[in-house]
Design a protein around this motif. Structure first.
Motif, PDB file in Angstrom:
ATOM      1  N   GLU A 281      -1.981  -8.713   6.424  1.00 19.27           N
ATOM      2  CA  GLU A 281      -2.830  -9.023   5.267  1.00 19.27           C
ATOM      3  C   GLU A 281      -2.194  -8.468   3.998  1.00 19.27           C
ATOM      4  OE1 GLU A 281      -7.107  -7.911   5.666  1.00 19.27           O
ATOM      5  OE2 GLU A 281      -6.783  -6.911   3.738  1.00 19.27           O
ATOM      6  N   LYS A 282      -1.584  -7.294   4.096  1.00 21.02           N
ATOM      7  CA  LYS A 282      -1.033  -6.640   2.911  1.00 21.02           C
ATOM      8  C   LYS A 282       0.431  -7.010   2.665  1.00 21.02           C
ATOM      9  CE  LYS A 282      -4.926  -4.587   2.376  1.00 21.02           C
ATOM     10  NZ  LYS A 282      -5.920  -5.238   1.511  1.00 21.02           N
TER      11      LYS A 282
ATOM     12  N   GLN B  13      -9.834   9.072  12.490  1.00 17.57           N
ATOM     13  CA  GLN B  13     -10.008   7.842  11.724  1.00 17.57           C
ATOM     14  C   GLN B  13      -8.757   7.677  10.877  1.00 17.57           C
ATOM     15  OE1 GLN B  13     -13.643   8.683   9.551  1.00 17.57           O
ATOM     16  NE2 GLN B  13     -14.770   7.492  11.055  1.00 17.57           N
ATOM     17  N   GLY B  14      -8.441   6.401  10.573  1.00 17.11           N
ATOM     18  CA  GLY B  14      -7.182   6.173   9.864  1.00 17.11           C
ATOM     19  C   GLY B  14      -7.213   6.614   8.436  1.00 17.11           C
ATOM     20  N   TYR B  15      -6.113   6.871   7.802  1.00 18.80           N
ATOM     21  CA  TYR B  15      -4.772   6.745   8.294  1.00 18.80           C
ATOM     22  C   TYR B  15      -4.167   8.117   8.355  1.00 18.80           C
ATOM     23  CZ  TYR B  15       0.171   5.300   8.143  1.00 18.80           C
ATOM     24  OH  TYR B  15       1.502   5.153   8.401  1.00 18.80           O
TER      25      TYR B  15
ATOM     26  N   ARG C  62      -2.574  -6.507  12.075  1.00 15.80           N
ATOM     27  CA  ARG C  62      -3.365  -7.396  11.227  1.00 15.80           C
ATOM     28  C   ARG C  62      -3.427  -6.861   9.796  1.00 15.80           C
ATOM     29  NH1 ARG C  62      -9.613  -8.488  11.559  1.00 15.80           N
ATOM     30  NH2 ARG C  62      -9.684  -9.854   9.746  1.00 15.80           N
ATOM     31  N   PHE C  63      -3.616  -5.563   9.684  1.00  8.89           N
ATOM     32  CA  PHE C  63      -3.756  -4.971   8.356  1.00  8.89           C
ATOM     33  C   PHE C  63      -2.491  -5.181   7.532  1.00  8.89           C
ATOM     34  CE2 PHE C  63      -3.324  -1.464   5.347  1.00  8.89           C
ATOM     35  CZ  PHE C  63      -4.529  -1.540   4.681  1.00  8.89           C
TER      36      PHE C  63
ATOM     37  N   THR D 127      -8.679   1.614  12.097  1.00 12.97           N
ATOM     38  CA  THR D 127      -8.181   1.004  10.857  1.00 12.97           C
ATOM     39  C   THR D 127      -9.301   0.717   9.858  1.00 12.97           C
ATOM     40  OG1 THR D 127      -8.312  -1.219  11.778  1.00 12.97           O
ATOM     41  CG2 THR D 127      -6.199  -0.104  11.985  1.00 12.97           C
ATOM     42  N   ALA D 128     -10.546   0.776  10.319  1.00 12.94           N
ATOM     43  CA  ALA D 128     -11.661   0.474   9.402  1.00 12.94           C
ATOM     44  C   ALA D 128     -11.685   1.455   8.235  1.00 12.94           C
ATOM     45  CB  ALA D 128     -12.991   0.519  10.150  1.00 12.94           C
ATOM     46  N   THR D 129     -11.144   2.628   8.443  1.00 12.94           N
ATOM     47  CA  THR D 129     -11.194   3.635   7.380  1.00 12.94           C
ATOM     48  C   THR D 129      -9.902   3.672   6.557  1.00 12.94           C
ATOM     49  OG1 THR D 129     -10.659   5.154   9.154  1.00 12.94           O
ATOM     50  CG2 THR D 129     -12.904   5.195   8.358  1.00 12.94           C
ATOM     51  N   TYR D 130      -9.047   2.690   6.744  1.00 12.91           N
ATOM     52  CA  TYR D 130      -7.825   2.611   5.934  1.00 12.91           C
ATOM     53  C   TYR D 130      -8.179   2.430   4.453  1.00 12.91           C
ATOM     54  CZ  TYR D 130      -4.338   1.919   9.695  1.00 12.91           C
ATOM     55  OH  TYR D 130      -3.487   2.069  10.745  1.00 12.91           O
ATOM     56  N   GLN D 131      -7.372   3.027   3.598  1.00 18.49           N
ATOM     57  CA  GLN D 131      -7.554   2.847   2.156  1.00 18.49           C
ATOM     58  C   GLN D 131      -6.252   2.304   1.565  1.00 18.49           C
ATOM     59  OE1 GLN D 131      -9.731   7.087   2.271  1.00 18.49           O
ATOM     60  NE2 GLN D 131      -9.163   6.496   0.219  1.00 18.49           N
ATOM     61  N   TRP D 132      -6.294   1.048   1.185  1.00 20.15           N
ATOM     62  CA  TRP D 132      -5.122   0.405   0.570  1.00 20.15           C
ATOM     63  C   TRP D 132      -5.243   0.602  -0.940  1.00 20.15           C
ATOM     64  CZ3 TRP D 132      -0.530  -1.154   1.987  1.00 20.15           C
ATOM     65  CH2 TRP D 132       0.185  -2.074   1.217  1.00 20.15           C
ATOM     66  N   GLU D 133      -4.392   1.426  -1.479  1.00 20.79           N
ATOM     67  CA  GLU D 133      -4.589   1.833  -2.872  1.00 20.79           C
ATOM     68  C   GLU D 133      -3.374   1.533  -3.736  1.00 20.79           C
ATOM     69  OE1 GLU D 133      -6.454   5.523  -3.633  1.00 20.79           O
ATOM     70  OE2 GLU D 133      -7.890   5.267  -1.982  1.00 20.79           O
TER      71      GLU D 133
ATOM     72  N   TYR E  44      -2.988   4.672   1.875  1.00 20.18           N
ATOM     73  CA  TYR E  44      -3.031   6.021   1.350  1.00 20.18           C
ATOM     74  C   TYR E  44      -3.185   7.086   2.433  1.00 20.18           C
ATOM     75  CZ  TYR E  44      -5.427  10.100  -0.506  1.00 20.18           C
ATOM     76  OH  TYR E  44      -5.813  11.381  -0.762  1.00 20.18           O
TER      77      TYR E  44
END
Ligand SMILES: Cc1cc2nc3c(=O)[nH]c(=O)nc-3n(C[C@H](O)[C@H](O)[C@H](O)COP(=O)(O)OP(=O)(O)OC[C@H]3O[C@@H](n4cnc5c(N)ncnc54)[C@H](O)[C@@H]3O)c2cc1C
Lengths: 431, 507
Positions: free
Chosen positions: A256-257, A186-188, A252-253, A215-221, A230
């Motif tokens: 968005e960021k 799972q990401g990332y 896509r992620f 990418t569902a488990t991505y954490q943008w911190e 992260y």
């Protein structure tokens, strides 16, 4: 002895570091089958990921004049032939299965050792090397033609669909003794290359939904004043990026960021330095030019006490920021691996390492890690013994990407990479 | 069926337990004569049942409540109260051992007096039981029945040979520990939350099966109280619902405490040799055997739905999920509602309480209060604690909500540094480009106290930017929340705004 002031220009300094790392792949190789030892330690087995780095390093050696092209082609061919002809049955001592390979192999025979797992991510790093060779050896000689054919065949043989979990993500691995391991990618993390190569496969492709699940488990911190995707250990921000030129391309992620994975690794590097400046556990020497927490060798299981506070220390472990594990162990190769992303801080860190801890960079070859908080025979404190292939590999590739972008350029031309990235939703830039 | 401690005679132990029983199951109790018809009959007198009974009675309803064991249910008797009480003592022992970290002397002889720990627990439990007493129910006008409740039709319940007719009923029968199906386990004997708090001797060596919240809390507590503790959990990380970093920090804390961690590990067989229980564990292709004195299992909770004769009442249920309810907590029999662990996914005392209030409102006043409208925080009381409210980043991403997390590691918080409690973080998730708080996770020594501020913000629609305007007393660990809010505000300083402000200041 430390040479002060350092007489070498940056270019010359990097050249020495890079060549010294490159030489690892000559010294640690079994020329008969192309396998490369995981470390320089006694009885070290071969690591398939290190072979992937070696296959990518040979073109660098040719371009830098350290190895004749025919030799590089010969070594590559021996390696690819070995893997192509290797035992792919379900036998526990086979070399691989379903087009993937066991993490550790006997250096001589190529048989699985240590009951290691059929490792999807290490197989992906191997295949990244295989595809680098395919992109580099484009001449119409007999050897180079065979390289391309075998590389295609090896890549096409990997059955990514077989390695999928119910959620569409990819499983960490498989063992003949117990089947699939209970871990999924799972990401990332460093498995980015798994998804790109898996999505690009013409034979057994992963699905786009698998990439979404990853990418569902991505954490943008937002951490220490910086926004980033992260992941704690620095190698995660480097390993897939050694092959894939993420500059200016976005999925896509990242759209968005309003960022990209190259920029992300730059920020991750700054966050590592920021953490070292904070140095919450009070380890010795951490600071502006002494940082780099990653998967690396360590002093071994035990505890150490600083001002009445007990800290656990670890052997080989994925160290990371900001939540650790952190036992005061610093990796030089981690700082150097960020050279293309943040040369303005990575180079001074490596210069500092070379000057202050000469033993950690004897003959310009970086030890896996050192720990100044623990006592040792010099300012480096505890020092990892020998050398690790993964460290040397990331050093060769990232210095090259910094100097000439050779690996990135080769892989930009590699159809599976382009196809995989596009299926993952990447657009823009060189794509 | 859980053992009935009162009739099986495992309690009372002492005066404290006698006080407890006087409150929650008076020994000489006689059930009252039923009224012709009750406005509300409540089945089960745990948190959900008690809250509902008191709330309905306060509103003037004629209420009966039926309890087969002890008023107060799990939370008071075999759950929150006893576990948190021994966790406090366990923490104290951990701090004593760790005294040097605070510039203090480690006491010379740290010996855990386990019977004293358990006695304190019983004393605390007895005291808190006053709130849940039969006396209080009676003075509120509630008819209290002890005995097994069983529906006899769509509008009647039987207890101890008496039939109670109702206009409305509430099923609040709670849940119980699920027994893992490990061959030999039942024969060897094992502990659950039902009997672990009855221990008076400390097990020298304890295996905890299950790394969810309850297993984690108790494993750490017993380890700190001096049991050699092994925890086996069949997934890669503890606390599978929580985010990875939180679970990892708990795992790190366990390792520091000296718990033997067996992740990704399944118990496959138990046998007894002498006084020891030998448990075979499997982790991928590795098999090993551990020898322990006791086995505590906490692999999950199953709703108490059996024996209620729900079929007669026309109430549908599922053995795993519990009583089937709609968003208004109404069952498939429109006269009957459910609340608490018997029907909820989130099995907590505070959700039992909140759902009971909704159910009473909806049942008695044709209310349309919705369960889904609740903002539910929760906390696992390990050290550090792990508290959460709202969405996880992962859930937001699965719902396609662009999410950004403001992270403050506790090592950046002055008070946490001063307290020597730097393990952990505050992570607040907001919708990208806005200050709308979607959720938060706090890992900190007192995360449970800190999460309430964020719940308050979510419930009252306060954004992260506004939290930055709330002055937080300095120095406090909750100041971390303000720091996250300040970080948010700094990101609002776009290049254009910064340019403007610089111009203004130069002028
Ligand atoms: C070890 C442990 C620690 C916990 N810690 C926490 C915590 O820290 N915080 C938190 O919020 N939650 C915690 N919980 C969960 C919490 O205890 C439960 O969520 C809460 O008790 C649920 O309340 P309830 O009223 O729904 O059910 P219960 O408390 O289970 O009450 C149900 C009652 O119904 C009775 N009953 C069942 N069937 C019948 C019948 N047929 N006839 C008559 N009576 C019947 C039972 O005897 C019981 O008294 C913990 C649980 C455990 C086991």
């Amino acid at each position: 002895m430390a040479e002060l002031p350092h007489p070498l220009s940056d270019e010359a300094f990097l050249d020495k570091l890079q060549q010294s790392a490159f030489d690892y792949f000559l010294e640690a190789a079994n020329p008969a089958n192309g396998l490369i030892a995981d470390t320089t330690r006694d009885h070290a087995p071969a690591s398939i990921a290190v072979v992937g780095f070696a296959l990518s390093a040979y073109p660098v050696g040719v371009e830098r004049g350290w190895m004749p092209r025919v030799d590089a082609a010969e070594r590559t061919l021996v390696t690819l032939r070995f893997f192509w002809n290797s035992d792919q049955t379900e036998r526990p001592e086979a070399t691989g299965y379903k087009g993937f390979y066991y993490h550790f192999l006997d250096l001589k025979s190529g048989a699985r050792v240590w009951r290691s797992e059929l490792s999807i991510v290490d197989s992906a790093l191997l295949l990244a090397g295989v595809l680098t060779a395919r992109s580099y050896f484009t001449e119409n000689t007999q050897n180079e033609t065979e390289i391309r054919e075998l590389a295609d065949a090896l890549y096409r043989r990997a059955d990514w669909q077989w390695a999928r979990t119910g959620k569409g993500t990819v499983c960490h691995g498989w063992k003949p003794e117990c089947g699939f391991l209970n871990y999924e990618w799972q990401g990332y993390n460093e498995a980015f290359i798994v998804y790109v190569l898996g999505l690009g496969s013409p034979t057994h492709p992963l699905s786009e939904s698998g990439y979404r699940a990853w990418t569902a488990t991505y954490q943008w911190e937002h951490l220490y004043g910086c926004d980033f995707l992260y992941a704690g250990p620095l190698f995660i921000h480097q390993f897939s990026h050694a092959w894939i030129d993420f500059r200016g391309i976005q999925d896509r992620f990242m759209r968005e960021k309003r960022s990209d994975y190259f920029e992300n690794s730059r920020r991750a590097t700054y966050i590592q330095r920021e953490y070292a400046l904070r140095n919450p556990h009070g380890f010795k020497d951490y600071g502006e030019n002494c940082w780099g927490l990653t998967a690396d060798d360590g002093p071994g299981a035990g505890t150490l006490s600083i001002a009445g506070r007990e800290h656990r220390v670890f052997a080989y472990a994925a160290r990371g920021v900001p939540y650790g594990p952190d036992d005061g162990t610093i990796s030089g190769p981690a700082a150097l691996g960020s050279l293309p992303f943040a040369p303005e801080i990575a180079l001074p860190a490596v210069r500092h390492l070379y000057e202050r801890y000469p033993e950690a960079a004897r003959n310009y070859r970086l030890a896996s890690s050192f720990n100044p908080t623990l006592s040792g025979s010099g300012p480096h404190g505890w020092l990892s013994e020998g050398y690790f292939g993964l460290d040397q590999g990331i050093v060769v590739l990232m210095i090259e990407n910094y100097r000439s972008q050779l690996i990135w350029r080769l892989m930009r031309r590699c159809p599976p990479i382009g196809a995989g990235l596009r299926r993952a939703g990447f657009r823009g830039g060189w794509l | 069926m859980p053992p009935d401690k009162y009739s099986s005679g495992t309690i009372p132990h002492d005066d404290h337990d006698r006080e407890l029983l006087d409150n929650v199951h008076p020994p000489t109790w006689r059930n009252p004569q039923p009224a012709d018809k009750y406005t509300l009959v409540v089945l089960g007198a745990g948190t959900a049942g008690l809250v509902a009974a008191h709330a309905a009675a306060a509103l003037g309803a004629k209420v009966a409540i039926i309890e087969r064991n002890l008023l107060g249910g799990d939370s008071l008797n075999v759950g929150c109260v006893p576990s948190k009480t021994i966790i406090r003592t366990a923490r104290l022992y951990a701090e004593m051992r760790n005294a040097e970290n605070y510039g203090a002397q480690v006491p010379g002889d740290i010996r855990v007096d386990f019977p004293a720990v358990m006695e304190r627990m019983r004393r605390v439990r007895a005291r808190i039981s006053r709130n849940d007493s039969a006396r209080r129910l009676i003075s509120a006008g509630v008819d209290v029945y002890f005995g097994e409740a069983r529906f006899t039709g769509p509008n009647a319940v039987a207890v101890e040979g008496k039939t109670l007719r109702f206009k409305k009923a509430l099923i609040a029968t709670g849940a119980r520990s699920v027994t893992p199906s490990v061959p030999g386990l039942v024969e060897a004997g094992y502990l659950t939350n039902e009997n672990v708090f009855d221990l008076t001797d400390r097990p020298p060596c304890l295996l905890v099966i299950g790394g969810g919240p309850l297993g984690c809390e108790l494993a750490q507590a017993f380890c700190r109280l001096g049991s050699k503790t092994i925890i086996a959990h069949d997934e890669p990380l503890f606390l599978p619902k929580e985010e990875r970093d939180a679970a990892q920090l708990v795992s790190d804390a366990f390792a520091r405490d000296g718990i033997e961690i067996r992740l990704n590990t399944t118990a496959v067989n138990v046998r007894v040799e002498g006084k020891q229980k030998l448990v075979d564990l499997v982790n991928d292709d590795n098999k090993s055997t551990v020898a322990v004195d006791e086995i505590l299992t906490e692999i999950g909770r199953a709703p108490n739905v059996e024996g209620l004769n729900l079929e007669a009442a026309g109430v549908e249920y599922d053995a795993h999920i519990g009583i089937r309810v709609n968003d208004f907590l109404q069952t498939t029999n429109s006269r009957i509602y459910a609340a608490g662990d018997a029907c909820l996914e989130h099995k907590f005392t505070h959700t039992a309480d909140a759902s009971a209030r909704i159910a009473v409102q909806n049942a008695l006043f044709l209310g349309r209060k919705k369960l889904s409208a609740l903002t539910i925080p929760w906390c696992t009381y390990t050290d550090p604690e792990v508290a959460h409210v709202g969405l996880y980043a992962r859930q937001a991403r699965e719902k396609d909500i662009p999410v950004k997390t403001f992270t403050v590691p506790m090592h950046d918080v002055d008070r946490a540094i001063a307290d020597g409690e730097e393990e952990g973080f505050v992570k607040i998730h907001v919708r990208e480009s806005t200050d709308k708080i979607l959720g938060a996770t706090v890992v900190a020594r007192h995360a449970g106290e800190m999460i309430n501020e964020i719940s308050l913000a979510i419930v009252s629609g306060i954004g992260l930017s506004t939290l930055a305007r709330v002055i937080h007393a300095y120095p406090t660990q909750a100041g971390a929340i303000k720091m996250a809010a300040d970080a948010y505000n700094r990101t609002r300083l776009t290049p254009a705004r910064k340019w403007l402000s610089t111009r203004w200041l130069r002028w």
